[in-house]
Design a protein around this motif. Sequence first.
Motif, PDB file in Angstrom:
ATOM      1  N   LEU A 104      23.042  -6.871  33.961  1.00 32.70           N
ATOM      2  CA  LEU A 104      21.614  -6.570  34.065  1.00 32.70           C
ATOM      3  C   LEU A 104      21.345  -5.515  35.132  1.00 32.70           C
ATOM      4  CD1 LEU A 104      20.064 -10.152  33.753  1.00 32.70           C
ATOM      5  CD2 LEU A 104      20.438  -8.449  31.954  1.00 32.70           C
ATOM      6  N   LEU A 105      22.069  -5.614  36.247  1.00 30.64           N
ATOM      7  CA  LEU A 105      21.888  -4.619  37.313  1.00 30.64           C
ATOM      8  C   LEU A 105      22.341  -3.239  36.850  1.00 30.64           C
ATOM      9  CD1 LEU A 105      21.190  -3.824  40.193  1.00 30.64           C
ATOM     10  CD2 LEU A 105      23.491  -4.572  40.876  1.00 30.64           C
ATOM     11  N   ALA A 106      23.498  -3.165  36.180  1.00 30.01           N
ATOM     12  CA  ALA A 106      23.982  -1.878  35.694  1.00 30.01           C
ATOM     13  C   ALA A 106      23.026  -1.273  34.677  1.00 30.01           C
ATOM     14  CB  ALA A 106      25.370  -2.052  35.081  1.00 30.01           C
ATOM     15  N   ALA A 107      22.504  -2.101  33.774  1.00 32.44           N
ATOM     16  CA  ALA A 107      21.548  -1.608  32.778  1.00 32.44           C
ATOM     17  C   ALA A 107      20.251  -1.163  33.437  1.00 32.44           C
ATOM     18  CB  ALA A 107      21.270  -2.696  31.742  1.00 32.44           C
ATOM     19  N   MET A 108      19.819  -1.883  34.458  1.00 34.36           N
ATOM     20  CA  MET A 108      18.596  -1.502  35.154  1.00 34.36           C
ATOM     21  C   MET A 108      18.772  -0.178  35.886  1.00 34.36           C
ATOM     22  SD  MET A 108      16.351  -3.784  37.828  1.00 34.36           S
ATOM     23  CE  MET A 108      15.729  -4.912  36.601  1.00 34.36           C
ATOM     24  N   ALA A 109      19.950   0.032  36.492  1.00 32.68           N
ATOM     25  CA  ALA A 109      20.204   1.296  37.190  1.00 32.68           C
ATOM     26  C   ALA A 109      20.130   2.474  36.231  1.00 32.68           C
ATOM     27  CB  ALA A 109      21.565   1.245  37.875  1.00 32.68           C
ATOM     28  N   LEU A 110      20.668   2.308  35.025  1.00 30.04           N
ATOM     29  CA  LEU A 110      20.658   3.398  34.045  1.00 30.04           C
ATOM     30  C   LEU A 110      19.317   3.547  33.346  1.00 30.04           C
ATOM     31  CD1 LEU A 110      24.043   3.357  32.080  1.00 30.04           C
ATOM     32  CD2 LEU A 110      23.158   5.152  33.575  1.00 30.04           C
ATOM     33  N   GLY A 111      18.649   2.448  33.066  1.00 31.11           N
ATOM     34  CA  GLY A 111      17.492   2.502  32.179  1.00 31.11           C
ATOM     35  C   GLY A 111      16.142   2.551  32.846  1.00 31.11           C
ATOM     36  N   ILE A 112      16.064   2.292  34.140  1.00 27.76           N
ATOM     37  CA  ILE A 112      14.757   2.164  34.778  1.00 27.76           C
ATOM     38  C   ILE A 112      14.544   3.167  35.908  1.00 27.76           C
ATOM     39  CG2 ILE A 112      13.350   0.600  36.189  1.00 27.76           C
ATOM     40  CD1 ILE A 112      14.363  -1.676  34.483  1.00 27.76           C
ATOM     41  N   LEU A 113      15.590   3.471  36.658  1.00 32.57           N
ATOM     42  CA  LEU A 113      15.419   4.394  37.780  1.00 32.57           C
ATOM     43  C   LEU A 113      15.068   5.792  37.279  1.00 32.57           C
ATOM     44  CD1 LEU A 113      18.353   3.397  40.169  1.00 32.57           C
ATOM     45  CD2 LEU A 113      15.914   2.972  40.485  1.00 32.57           C
ATOM     46  N   PRO A 114      14.211   6.523  38.014  1.00 27.14           N
ATOM     47  CA  PRO A 114      13.884   7.903  37.632  1.00 27.14           C
ATOM     48  C   PRO A 114      15.013   8.854  38.025  1.00 27.14           C
ATOM     49  CG  PRO A 114      12.761   7.335  39.663  1.00 27.14           C
ATOM     50  CD  PRO A 114      13.449   6.077  39.200  1.00 27.14           C
ATOM     51  N   ARG A 115      15.046   9.993  37.368  1.00 24.12           N
ATOM     52  CA  ARG A 115      16.042  11.002  37.727  1.00 24.12           C
ATOM     53  C   ARG A 115      15.796  11.485  39.148  1.00 24.12           C
ATOM     54  NH1 ARG A 115      16.220  14.863  32.305  1.00 24.12           N
ATOM     55  NH2 ARG A 115      16.988  13.251  30.872  1.00 24.12           N
ATOM     56  N   PRO A 116      16.866  11.831  39.890  1.00 25.23           N
ATOM     57  CA  PRO A 116      18.292  11.914  39.503  1.00 25.23           C
ATOM     58  C   PRO A 116      19.084  10.674  39.880  1.00 25.23           C
ATOM     59  CG  PRO A 116      17.967  12.994  41.607  1.00 25.23           C
ATOM     60  CD  PRO A 116      16.624  12.426  41.215  1.00 25.23           C
ATOM     61  N   TYR A 117      18.436   9.533  40.031  1.00 23.14           N
ATOM     62  CA  TYR A 117      19.090   8.343  40.570  1.00 23.14           C
ATOM     63  C   TYR A 117      19.934   7.536  39.582  1.00 23.14           C
ATOM     64  CZ  TYR A 117      15.724   9.371  44.236  1.00 23.14           C
ATOM     65  OH  TYR A 117      14.989   9.991  45.200  1.00 23.14           O
ATOM     66  N   PRO A 118      19.674   7.557  38.265  1.00 18.16           N
ATOM     67  CA  PRO A 118      20.395   6.627  37.380  1.00 18.16           C
ATOM     68  C   PRO A 118      21.918   6.728  37.453  1.00 18.16           C
ATOM     69  CG  PRO A 118      18.519   7.541  36.231  1.00 18.16           C
ATOM     70  CD  PRO A 118      18.608   8.277  37.527  1.00 18.16           C
ATOM     71  N   LEU A 119      22.469   7.918  37.332  1.00 17.88           N
ATOM     72  CA  LEU A 119      23.927   8.029  37.307  1.00 17.88           C
ATOM     73  C   LEU A 119      24.570   7.644  38.635  1.00 17.88           C
ATOM     74  CD1 LEU A 119      26.389   8.682  35.644  1.00 17.88           C
ATOM     75  CD2 LEU A 119      26.123  11.101  36.263  1.00 17.88           C
ATOM     76  N   PRO A 120      24.091   8.166  39.793  1.00 19.26           N
ATOM     77  CA  PRO A 120      24.686   7.705  41.062  1.00 19.26           C
ATOM     78  C   PRO A 120      24.564   6.199  41.260  1.00 19.26           C
ATOM     79  CG  PRO A 120      23.379   9.680  41.427  1.00 19.26           C
ATOM     80  CD  PRO A 120      23.105   9.240  40.024  1.00 19.26           C
TER      81      PRO A 120
END
Length: 259
Positions: A104-120
């Motif tokens: 859930l944390l990994a999916a939230m990092a990719l799917g919810i954070l605004p750019r440029p934060y998802p990948l880092p």
Amino acid sequence: MTQTGAPGSRVTARAPLEVRLGRAAIVAFAIYLIFPTLAYYIENPHPWRIPGVLLTIAALALYIAAGCTGPRGPWHRWAVGVMALLVYLPLPFLGEWWAASGVLLAAMALGILPRPYPLPAFLLVAVAETAKSMLLGDDLVGGLSWTLSVSVAAIPLAGLTHFAETARVLYATRAELAMVEVAAQRARAMGELEGILGSRIDAIAEQGRRVVAGVEGDAENVKTELGRMLDMAREAQREMRDFAHREQGLPSGNPDYQK
């Protein structure tokens, strides 16, 4: 949220089908991913059984709340931080079964954070998951394998989250464009109304001046001029009614869905 219908009535429109389907898919897939963990704490006499059930439900509810609401705001970033605390702080007490919550944390990092934060953020979660797996007794290969499993499960959930948000933004943009178009139509209609009123009032005023100028002349001519003024007034009234009917036919411009 939109109210439609007659003045004084309040009718809440439903979200578009694509948005509702995307959100339903988020809920279903998130439940599917975390359900084995929830079932484990429900069925087994774990020392932290009740906290495990409550924390599992809390993590699931947090993801659903963050993934199914928009537009994205500062609280969504805070939600990722809260999810990280839910995933890692209870781990020493809940044991290795709680490790699955990292999806859930990994999916939230990719799917919810605004750019440029998802990948880092996703890479940081991947490193943390590898370290977590090794702390639970796996070697490096086992830790990398676990991280790969988490990533493979998290990416589709993040994709569903992006789909639902993209559908919401597209429909919101369409509604805003419709409102702009309606505003332009109303501006054109007001210009037309101004032209109708201006020309008719000028014609009636000119006819009135003629009547006043000939008031001491032939009564029949005065009667004729007054009849013409009445005809002009009736024509102006008819044009105003036609204008009112066209105005009522314009769309409201309100978005027809709930965000």
